[in-house]
Motif scaffolding. Structure first.
Motif, PDB file in Angstrom:
ATOM      1  N   ALA A 123       0.829  -1.203   0.000  1.00 61.25           N
ATOM      2  CA  ALA A 123       0.000   0.000   0.000  1.00 61.25           C
ATOM      3  C   ALA A 123       0.864   1.254   0.000  1.00 61.25           C
ATOM      4  CB  ALA A 123      -0.929  -0.005   1.204  1.00 61.25           C
ATOM      5  N   VAL A 124       1.974   1.193   0.732  1.00 61.53           N
ATOM      6  CA  VAL A 124       2.914   2.318   0.761  1.00 61.53           C
ATOM      7  C   VAL A 124       3.442   2.597  -0.650  1.00 61.53           C
ATOM      8  CG1 VAL A 124       5.203   3.050   1.560  1.00 61.53           C
ATOM      9  CG2 VAL A 124       3.579   1.993   3.164  1.00 61.53           C
ATOM     10  N   LYS A 125       3.719   1.545  -1.382  1.00 65.02           N
ATOM     11  CA  LYS A 125       4.206   1.679  -2.762  1.00 65.02           C
ATOM     12  C   LYS A 125       3.215   2.454  -3.620  1.00 65.02           C
ATOM     13  CE  LYS A 125       6.445  -1.226  -6.256  1.00 65.02           C
ATOM     14  NZ  LYS A 125       6.767  -2.642  -6.635  1.00 65.02           N
ATOM     15  N   THR A 126       1.929   2.218  -3.401  1.00 62.83           N
ATOM     16  CA  THR A 126       0.893   2.951  -4.139  1.00 62.83           C
ATOM     17  C   THR A 126       0.944   4.433  -3.801  1.00 62.83           C
ATOM     18  OG1 THR A 126      -0.554   1.018  -4.192  1.00 62.83           O
ATOM     19  CG2 THR A 126      -1.593   3.159  -4.525  1.00 62.83           C
ATOM     20  N   LEU A 127       1.071   4.768  -2.517  1.00 64.00           N
ATOM     21  CA  LEU A 127       1.146   6.170  -2.109  1.00 64.00           C
ATOM     22  C   LEU A 127       2.355   6.867  -2.730  1.00 64.00           C
ATOM     23  CD1 LEU A 127       0.236   5.964   1.696  1.00 64.00           C
ATOM     24  CD2 LEU A 127      -1.241   6.642  -0.206  1.00 64.00           C
ATOM     25  N   LEU A 128       3.472   6.184  -2.768  1.00 64.51           N
ATOM     26  CA  LEU A 128       4.683   6.753  -3.357  1.00 64.51           C
ATOM     27  C   LEU A 128       4.489   7.028  -4.843  1.00 64.51           C
ATOM     28  CD1 LEU A 128       7.303   4.500  -1.532  1.00 64.51           C
ATOM     29  CD2 LEU A 128       6.892   6.928  -1.115  1.00 64.51           C
ATOM     30  N   SER A 129       3.701   6.188  -5.506  1.00 63.35           N
ATOM     31  CA  SER A 129       3.445   6.399  -6.941  1.00 63.35           C
ATOM     32  C   SER A 129       2.573   7.627  -7.172  1.00 63.35           C
ATOM     33  CB  SER A 129       2.776   5.160  -7.544  1.00 63.35           C
ATOM     34  OG  SER A 129       1.432   5.038  -7.113  1.00 63.35           O
ATOM     35  N   TRP A 130       1.934   8.128  -6.104  1.00 64.57           N
ATOM     36  CA  TRP A 130       1.124   9.351  -6.195  1.00 64.57           C
ATOM     37  C   TRP A 130       1.947  10.601  -5.865  1.00 64.57           C
ATOM     38  CZ3 TRP A 130      -3.644   7.568  -2.804  1.00 64.57           C
ATOM     39  CH2 TRP A 130      -4.298   6.505  -3.457  1.00 64.57           C
ATOM     40  N   ASN A 131       3.261  10.461  -5.824  1.00 58.54           N
ATOM     41  CA  ASN A 131       4.178  11.563  -5.504  1.00 58.54           C
ATOM     42  C   ASN A 131       4.081  12.017  -4.050  1.00 58.54           C
ATOM     43  OD1 ASN A 131       5.184  11.741  -8.194  1.00 58.54           O
ATOM     44  ND2 ASN A 131       3.365  12.926  -8.772  1.00 58.54           N
ATOM     45  N   ALA A 132       3.668  11.122  -3.182  1.00 53.08           N
ATOM     46  CA  ALA A 132       3.669  11.413  -1.746  1.00 53.08           C
ATOM     47  C   ALA A 132       4.906  10.803  -1.119  1.00 53.08           C
ATOM     48  CB  ALA A 132       2.424  10.840  -1.086  1.00 53.08           C
ATOM     49  N   GLN A 133       5.381  11.395  -0.034  1.00 54.63           N
ATOM     50  CA  GLN A 133       6.446  10.801   0.762  1.00 54.63           C
ATOM     51  C   GLN A 133       5.805  10.044   1.920  1.00 54.63           C
ATOM     52  OE1 GLN A 133       9.024  14.006   1.995  1.00 54.63           O
ATOM     53  NE2 GLN A 133      10.093  14.049   0.027  1.00 54.63           N
ATOM     54  N   VAL A 134       6.402   8.931   2.300  1.00 52.66           N
ATOM     55  CA  VAL A 134       5.834   8.125   3.383  1.00 52.66           C
ATOM     56  C   VAL A 134       6.899   7.868   4.435  1.00 52.66           C
ATOM     57  CG1 VAL A 134       4.704   5.964   4.010  1.00 52.66           C
ATOM     58  CG2 VAL A 134       4.221   7.010   1.779  1.00 52.66           C
ATOM     59  N   ILE A 135       6.552   8.172   5.682  1.00 48.89           N
ATOM     60  CA  ILE A 135       7.455   7.871   6.797  1.00 48.89           C
ATOM     61  C   ILE A 135       6.755   6.896   7.744  1.00 48.89           C
ATOM     62  CG2 ILE A 135       8.861   9.941   6.673  1.00 48.89           C
ATOM     63  CD1 ILE A 135       7.158  11.246   8.774  1.00 48.89           C
ATOM     64  N   ILE A 136       7.504   5.914   8.177  1.00 45.82           N
ATOM     65  CA  ILE A 136       6.985   4.826   9.009  1.00 45.82           C
ATOM     66  C   ILE A 136       7.644   4.880  10.379  1.00 45.82           C
ATOM     67  CG2 ILE A 136       6.623   2.328   9.164  1.00 45.82           C
ATOM     68  CD1 ILE A 136       5.433   3.401   6.612  1.00 45.82           C
ATOM     69  N   GLU A 137       6.851   4.781  11.434  1.00 45.29           N
ATOM     70  CA  GLU A 137       7.447   4.693  12.762  1.00 45.29           C
ATOM     71  C   GLU A 137       8.249   3.406  12.877  1.00 45.29           C
ATOM     72  OE1 GLU A 137       6.351   4.372  17.508  1.00 45.29           O
ATOM     73  OE2 GLU A 137       4.750   4.844  16.079  1.00 45.29           O
ATOM     74  N   THR A 138       9.375   3.481  13.522  1.00 45.95           N
ATOM     75  CA  THR A 138      10.232   2.311  13.707  1.00 45.95           C
ATOM     76  C   THR A 138       9.450   1.122  14.253  1.00 45.95           C
ATOM     77  OG1 THR A 138      12.105   3.770  14.189  1.00 45.95           O
ATOM     78  CG2 THR A 138      12.326   1.472  14.848  1.00 45.95           C
TER      79      THR A 138
ATOM     80  N   MET B 216      -6.102  -6.156   4.048  1.00 47.99           N
ATOM     81  CA  MET B 216      -7.455  -5.714   3.725  1.00 47.99           C
ATOM     82  C   MET B 216      -7.682  -4.286   4.201  1.00 47.99           C
ATOM     83  SD  MET B 216      -9.373  -9.256   4.805  1.00 47.99           S
ATOM     84  CE  MET B 216     -11.037  -8.840   4.288  1.00 47.99           C
ATOM     85  N   TYR B 217      -7.223  -3.992   5.403  1.00 50.24           N
ATOM     86  CA  TYR B 217      -7.380  -2.655   5.974  1.00 50.24           C
ATOM     87  C   TYR B 217      -6.683  -1.622   5.086  1.00 50.24           C
ATOM     88  CZ  TYR B 217      -8.539   0.212  10.046  1.00 50.24           C
ATOM     89  OH  TYR B 217      -9.117   1.122  10.896  1.00 50.24           O
ATOM     90  N   GLY B 218      -5.454  -1.940   4.694  1.00 47.16           N
ATOM     91  CA  GLY B 218      -4.681  -1.022   3.858  1.00 47.16           C
ATOM     92  C   GLY B 218      -5.335  -0.767   2.514  1.00 47.16           C
ATOM     93  N   LYS B 219      -5.941  -1.803   1.933  1.00 45.20           N
ATOM     94  CA  LYS B 219      -6.626  -1.637   0.649  1.00 45.20           C
ATOM     95  C   LYS B 219      -7.820  -0.707   0.798  1.00 45.20           C
ATOM     96  CE  LYS B 219      -7.045  -2.622  -3.722  1.00 45.20           C
ATOM     97  NZ  LYS B 219      -6.040  -2.155  -4.706  1.00 45.20           N
ATOM     98  N   ASN B 220      -8.551  -0.837   1.905  1.00 43.65           N
ATOM     99  CA  ASN B 220      -9.657   0.090   2.182  1.00 43.65           C
ATOM    100  C   ASN B 220      -9.146   1.528   2.282  1.00 43.65           C
ATOM    101  OD1 ASN B 220     -11.183  -2.322   4.413  1.00 43.65           O
ATOM    102  ND2 ASN B 220     -11.735  -1.897   2.306  1.00 43.65           N
ATOM    103  N   TYR B 221      -8.026   1.705   2.975  1.00 39.19           N
ATOM    104  CA  TYR B 221      -7.444   3.041   3.128  1.00 39.19           C
ATOM    105  C   TYR B 221      -7.044   3.634   1.774  1.00 39.19           C
ATOM    106  CZ  TYR B 221      -7.012   3.705   8.188  1.00 39.19           C
ATOM    107  OH  TYR B 221      -7.261   3.947   9.515  1.00 39.19           O
ATOM    108  N   ILE B 222      -6.373   2.838   0.967  1.00 43.40           N
ATOM    109  CA  ILE B 222      -5.926   3.327  -0.337  1.00 43.40           C
ATOM    110  C   ILE B 222      -7.121   3.765  -1.181  1.00 43.40           C
ATOM    111  CG2 ILE B 222      -4.914   2.618  -2.551  1.00 43.40           C
ATOM    112  CD1 ILE B 222      -2.824   3.249  -0.446  1.00 43.40           C
ATOM    113  N   ASN B 223      -8.183   2.972  -1.177  1.00 47.74           N
ATOM    114  CA  ASN B 223      -9.371   3.328  -1.956  1.00 47.74           C
ATOM    115  C   ASN B 223     -10.006   4.616  -1.459  1.00 47.74           C
ATOM    116  OD1 ASN B 223      -9.227   1.144  -3.744  1.00 47.74           O
ATOM    117  ND2 ASN B 223     -10.335  -0.203  -2.354  1.00 47.74           N
ATOM    118  N   PHE B 224      -9.959   4.836  -0.136  1.00 46.86           N
ATOM    119  CA  PHE B 224     -10.484   6.101   0.399  1.00 46.86           C
ATOM    120  C   PHE B 224      -9.551   7.262   0.078  1.00 46.86           C
ATOM    121  CE2 PHE B 224     -10.773   9.297   3.779  1.00 46.86           C
ATOM    122  CZ  PHE B 224     -12.110   9.679   3.618  1.00 46.86           C
ATOM    123  N   LEU B 225      -8.263   7.037   0.213  1.00 45.49           N
ATOM    124  CA  LEU B 225      -7.303   8.113  -0.027  1.00 45.49           C
ATOM    125  C   LEU B 225      -7.331   8.613  -1.471  1.00 45.49           C
ATOM    126  CD1 LEU B 225      -4.289   6.812   2.106  1.00 45.49           C
ATOM    127  CD2 LEU B 225      -5.739   8.795   2.588  1.00 45.49           C
TER     128      LEU B 225
END
Length: 374
Positions: free
Chosen positions: A21-36, A325-334
């Motif tokens: 899902a993160v890969k999809t966000l990056l393809s939208w020209n967004a930066q993604v930071i993940i908590e350790t 599944m949760y991430g896919k729901n988020y991506i569709n909403f985003l």
């Protein structure tokens, strides 16, 4: 735009977004930071996130640097205060059941979306986290019941004699109930199901279960597939019918809930006392009051030999697929609120408006507005 993904509390094994899902966000020209270590409990390490292009940072850095925070469990007021003033918060906040947090978000003029508020419409199905998690919950509830029952689910013909199949009663034939029916049938049980919605009858029968009919139910097409409150006469007739079937059942799985209200009482104390010793009740509505009179949230109790399991966050017990599944729901909403790598909120869109708790000091969702004025 920077999107931050937080590590969930210790009791939560899921993560809001897996690397795919993160890969999809990056393809939208967004930066993604993940908590350790955000994904460790879902069996995803920091290097796997780095491999798709995300950055790994501390919790404090994620909160301070993100234009949007994605989580599952709600954040504390203290942590929300550490976010950028204009940052958007996206999670499953239980906004209708957590008025203190909701009021705080409004007072602080925050923009927040709570995913359990996604409208139950055809267009919004791909964003419906409640339905996705109900699939997980329905499946897992049957496995939990099977492991707690002191006998087999399926019928066996053995040299030592025949074993009759377990009788399973499912109360509520929504997404969780239907998945529970399908899973119990696959395990070989004899399955009966009850729902106040006659529309559920065909689905129950198609899965090979028997439908328990109680005439006189009130239905409302505007309820989005949920049950609605019933008359006192129907409720008593319903309880009497459930009592009759429960006394013959080895397992009861209850799934009935009404949005924003206490779960309906379906299994009375007299019914529990009438069940066979060794029987199991799995109450999936425990967090909203329980469908069983003797349920204790997040606990397992035994009454007269009947085990009553007040299910907590059971979806967290299947963290890999639940997170997927949760991430896919988020991506569709985003997709609705991110345009060209930037946040773009269109409150003319019924899904965006319906899911929004508040924006710049104003409650947006109509049910939230009603709650805050009471």
């Amino acid at each position: 735009m920077t999107i931050g993904i937080l590590k969930e509390p210790k009791e939560e094994s899921r993560v809001a977004l897996l690397p795919e899902a993160v890969k999809t966000l990056l393809s939208w020209n967004a930066q993604v930071i993940i908590e350790t270590d955000a994904g460790l409990s879902a069996f995803t390490d920091n290097d796997t996130y780095k491999a798709v292009g995300a950055s790994i940072k501390s919790r404090a850095e994620v909160l301070a640097e993100s234009d949007m925070i994605c989580s599952i469990q709600p954040l504390s007021q203290e942590e929300i205060s550490k976010m950028k003033p204009q940052a958007v918060l996206l999670g499953q906040m239980g906004a209708l059941f957590n008025p203190e947090l909701t009021k705080f978000l409004v007072q602080e003029k925050r923009t927040a979306f709570s995913m359990e508020l996604v409208p139950r419409t055809t267009r919004a199905q791909s964003m419906d986290v409640l339905s996705s998690m109900a699939t997980v919950i329905g499946y897992k509830s049957v496995l939990l019941a099977a492991s707690s029952l002191p006998r087999f689910f399926p019928m066996f013909m053995t040299a030592a004699g025949s074993i009759t199949p377990a009788k399973v009663l499912i109360l509520g034939a929504g997404v969780a109930g239907l998945q529970a029916i399908a899973t119990a049938k696959r395990l070989g049980a004899s399955v009966f199901a009850f729902d106040v919605r006659q529309a559920a009858k065909e689905e129950v029968l198609s899965l090979g279960a028997k439908f328990v009919d109680v005439e006189g139910a009130k239905e409302d097409k505007a309820a989005g597939g949920y049950a609605v409150e019933q008359s006192a006469e129907f409720i008593q007739k319903q309880k009497d019918t459930i009592h009759e079937y429960a006394a013959k059942s080895d397992v009861i799985i209850t799934t009935a809930q009404i949005p924003g209200r206490k779960a309906p009482l379906l299994v009375e104390e007299r019914t529990v006392l009438a069940m066979k010793p060794g029987s199991v009740i799995v109450d999936l509505a425990a967090s909203s009051g329980g469908n069983c009179a003797l349920t204790q949230a997040d606990q397992t109790v035994e009454i007269n030999g009947v085990k009553i399991i007040g299910v907590g966050n059971i979806a967290s017990e299947l963290p890999q697929d639940a997170s997927k599944m949760y991430g896919k729901n988020y991506i569709n909403f985003l997709k609705l609120i991110i345009k060209d790598g930037e946040i773009n909120l269109n409150f003319e869109d019924d899904i965006v408006k319906g899911t929004c708790v508040c924006h710049q000091g104003e409650a947006v969702n109509s049910r939230i507005s009603e709650m805050l004025t009471q």
